[in-house]
Design an enzyme around this catalytic site. Structure first.
Site, PDB file in Angstrom:
ATOM      1  N   SER A  36       0.873  -1.184   0.000  1.00 26.80           N
ATOM      2  CA  SER A  36       0.000   0.000   0.000  1.00 26.80           C
ATOM      3  C   SER A  36       0.902   1.224   0.000  1.00 26.80           C
ATOM      4  CB  SER A  36      -0.845  -0.002   1.276  1.00 26.80           C
ATOM      5  OG  SER A  36      -1.375   1.291   1.522  1.00 26.80           O
TER       6      SER A  36
ATOM      7  N   TYR B 162      -2.450  -1.099  10.320  1.00 28.96           N
ATOM      8  CA  TYR B 162      -2.387  -1.262   8.858  1.00 28.96           C
ATOM      9  C   TYR B 162      -1.061  -0.713   8.316  1.00 28.96           C
ATOM     10  CZ  TYR B 162      -3.981  -1.021   3.972  1.00 28.96           C
ATOM     11  OH  TYR B 162      -4.119  -1.189   2.616  1.00 28.96           O
TER      12      TYR B 162
HETATM   13  P1  NAI Z   1     -11.220  -5.889  -0.555  1.00 36.06           P
HETATM   14  O1  NAI Z   1     -11.738  -5.744   0.818  1.00 36.06           O
HETATM   15  O2  NAI Z   1     -12.147  -5.754  -1.698  1.00 36.06           O
HETATM   16  O3  NAI Z   1     -10.459  -7.266  -0.752  1.00 36.06           O
HETATM   17  C1  NAI Z   1      -9.729  -7.870   0.258  1.00 36.06           C
HETATM   18  C2  NAI Z   1      -9.899  -9.349   0.102  1.00 36.06           C
HETATM   19  O4  NAI Z   1      -9.146 -10.022   1.120  1.00 36.06           O
HETATM   20  C3  NAI Z   1     -11.367  -9.805   0.261  1.00 36.06           C
HETATM   21  O5  NAI Z   1     -11.690 -10.701  -0.755  1.00 36.06           O
HETATM   22  C4  NAI Z   1     -11.373 -10.484   1.620  1.00 36.06           C
HETATM   23  O6  NAI Z   1     -12.333 -11.523   1.732  1.00 36.06           O
HETATM   24  C5  NAI Z   1      -9.960 -11.054   1.654  1.00 36.06           C
HETATM   25  N1  NAI Z   1      -9.547 -11.409   2.997  1.00 36.06           N
HETATM   26  C6  NAI Z   1      -9.654 -10.683   4.125  1.00 36.06           C
HETATM   27  N2  NAI Z   1      -9.203 -11.392   5.180  1.00 36.06           N
HETATM   28  C7  NAI Z   1      -8.801 -12.589   4.690  1.00 36.06           C
HETATM   29  C8  NAI Z   1      -8.240 -13.747   5.270  1.00 36.06           C
HETATM   30  N3  NAI Z   1      -7.997 -13.824   6.585  1.00 36.06           N
HETATM   31  N4  NAI Z   1      -7.945 -14.790   4.454  1.00 36.06           N
HETATM   32  C9  NAI Z   1      -8.199 -14.734   3.132  1.00 36.06           C
HETATM   33  N5  NAI Z   1      -8.715 -13.661   2.528  1.00 36.06           N
HETATM   34  C10 NAI Z   1      -9.016 -12.616   3.303  1.00 36.06           C
HETATM   35  O7  NAI Z   1     -10.038  -4.834  -0.651  1.00 36.06           O
HETATM   36  P2  NAI Z   1      -9.007  -4.494  -1.806  1.00 36.06           P
HETATM   37  O8  NAI Z   1      -8.962  -3.037  -1.895  1.00 36.06           O
HETATM   38  O9  NAI Z   1      -9.242  -5.279  -3.020  1.00 36.06           O
HETATM   39  O10 NAI Z   1      -7.657  -4.951  -1.093  1.00 36.06           O
HETATM   40  C11 NAI Z   1      -6.728  -5.855  -1.649  1.00 36.06           C
HETATM   41  C12 NAI Z   1      -5.348  -5.520  -1.136  1.00 36.06           C
HETATM   42  O11 NAI Z   1      -4.975  -4.236  -1.614  1.00 36.06           O
HETATM   43  C13 NAI Z   1      -5.251  -5.455   0.393  1.00 36.06           C
HETATM   44  O12 NAI Z   1      -4.030  -6.029   0.818  1.00 36.06           O
HETATM   45  C14 NAI Z   1      -5.266  -3.959   0.668  1.00 36.06           C
HETATM   46  O13 NAI Z   1      -4.604  -3.635   1.859  1.00 36.06           O
HETATM   47  C15 NAI Z   1      -4.519  -3.450  -0.553  1.00 36.06           C
HETATM   48  N6  NAI Z   1      -4.721  -2.041  -0.841  1.00 36.06           N
HETATM   49  C16 NAI Z   1      -5.946  -1.579  -1.260  1.00 36.06           C
HETATM   50  C17 NAI Z   1      -6.106  -0.225  -1.529  1.00 36.06           C
HETATM   51  C18 NAI Z   1      -7.392   0.354  -1.999  1.00 36.06           C
HETATM   52  O14 NAI Z   1      -7.501   1.593  -2.092  1.00 36.06           O
HETATM   53  N7  NAI Z   1      -8.395  -0.412  -2.345  1.00 36.06           N
HETATM   54  C19 NAI Z   1      -5.005   0.719  -1.372  1.00 36.06           C
HETATM   55  C20 NAI Z   1      -3.770   0.117  -0.935  1.00 36.06           C
HETATM   56  C21 NAI Z   1      -3.650  -1.208  -0.685  1.00 36.06           C
END
Ligand code: NAI
Length: 261
Positions: free
Chosen positions: A145, A158
């Site tokens: 991130s 985080y």
């Molecule tokens: P999201 O919430 O849509 O996706 C996160 C996914 O991780 C979900 O499918 C969720 O079910 C899964 N997850 C959560 N806990 C879990 C576990 N214990 N085991 C397996 N899966 C698990 O969020 P997004 O935005 O797609 O996030 C994806 C990655 O990108 C994350 O690491 C987040 O920190 C990172 N990120 C996202 C940003 C954004 O603006 N959307 C910015 C910077 C980083």
């Protein structure tokens, strides 16, 4: 298209929605066979599988909590059992949990560290042990991130998990560079996904976020997936230990944009 990805196999954690989903779809479009890991929503995961299969790709869903070693091992087993090999592991699963630090409980701290940092350790190690055992080329991509660099009050757990992801990426990239294994990270800025849907649905807070982005728009999940496809491919064959920022310039100190300072 990256021809060298044809027939290769990837595990993408947390890929039933958001950034992970776009990465799974993009890698499948490149000809990779993908394991779509989901935590609890099997219907969402099945939608991804259906979409990929409708496009002529190959994918299988596998439940698993990335903070549990046995579950992570089962993701590896699924890749090997269903597709016969593993070439790439994408540690994408992540969570946020707002809480001013003085009010944060140890559990609230621990949960984010368990998923965002310990999950990344468990996933990387499952993949790397397999690559070493087979003396094969291997590739790991960690979704970090902008908060691996930018402090984020109210999200200490985080920001610490993501700055840990950065040093973990660099350290294991160095540790395994002689063993044909590359390890890189992608640091997204503000991307339109369920993780920040509530914030972005509110016009004022959406504008506050846009004001932090020199390119003055929220990013798309496909723009992060494009970086992942490049890192997965041999086009990036001499790149390891790097973080690629996909952030519309968020880390460029936007408050200096007009020559202030
Ligand atoms: P999201 O919430 O849509 O996706 C996160 C996914 O991780 C979900 O499918 C969720 O079910 C899964 N997850 C959560 N806990 C879990 C576990 N214990 N085991 C397996 N899966 C698990 O969020 P997004 O935005 O797609 O996030 C994806 C990655 O990108 C994350 O690491 C987040 O920190 C990172 N990120 C996202 C940003 C954004 O603006 N959307 C910015 C910077 C980083």
């Amino acid at each position: 298209m990256y021809q060298d990805l044809q027939g290769k196999v990837a595990v993408i954690t947390g890929s039933s929605r958001g950034i992970g989903r776009s990465i799974a779809e993009r890698l499948a479009k490149e000809g990779m066979q993908v394991v779509v890991n989901y935590h609890s929503n099997s219907e969402e995961a099945q939608e991804v599988i259906n979409y990929i299969q409708d496009q002529g790709g190959q994918a299988i869903a596998q439940q698993g909590d990335v903070s549990l070693e046995d579950d992570v091992q089962s993701l590896l087993r699924t890749a090997l059992h269903e597709f016969g090999r593993l070439d790439l592991w994408v540690n994408n699963a992540g969570v946020e949990n707002y809480q001013p630090t003085e009010r944060m409980s140890l559990n609230e701290w621990q949960k984010v560290i368990d998923i965002n940092l310990n999950g990344l350790f468990l996933g990387s190690m499952a993949a790397i042990r397999h690559f070493l055992k087979n003396n094969q080329y291997g590739n790991v991509i960690n979704i970090s991130s902008v908060h691996e660099r930018i402090p984020w009050p109210g999200f200490t757990n985080y920001a610490v998990s993501k700055s840990g992801a950065k040093m973990f990426t660099k350290t294991i990239a160095l540790e395994y560079s002689k063993r044909k294994i590359r390890v890189n990270a992608i640091a997204p800025g503000a991307i339109d996904t369920p993780i920040n849907a509530e914030k972005l649905a509110d016009a004022t807070s959406q504008q506050e976020t846009i004001d932090l982005i020199p390119m003055a728009r929220i990013g798309k999940t496909q723009e992060v997936a494009a970086a992942a496809a490049w890192l997965a491919s041999q086009e990036s064959s001499y790149v390891t230990g790097e973080t690629i920022f996909v952030d519309g310039g968020m880390t460029l100190y936007p408050s200096f944009a007009e020559g202030k300072g």
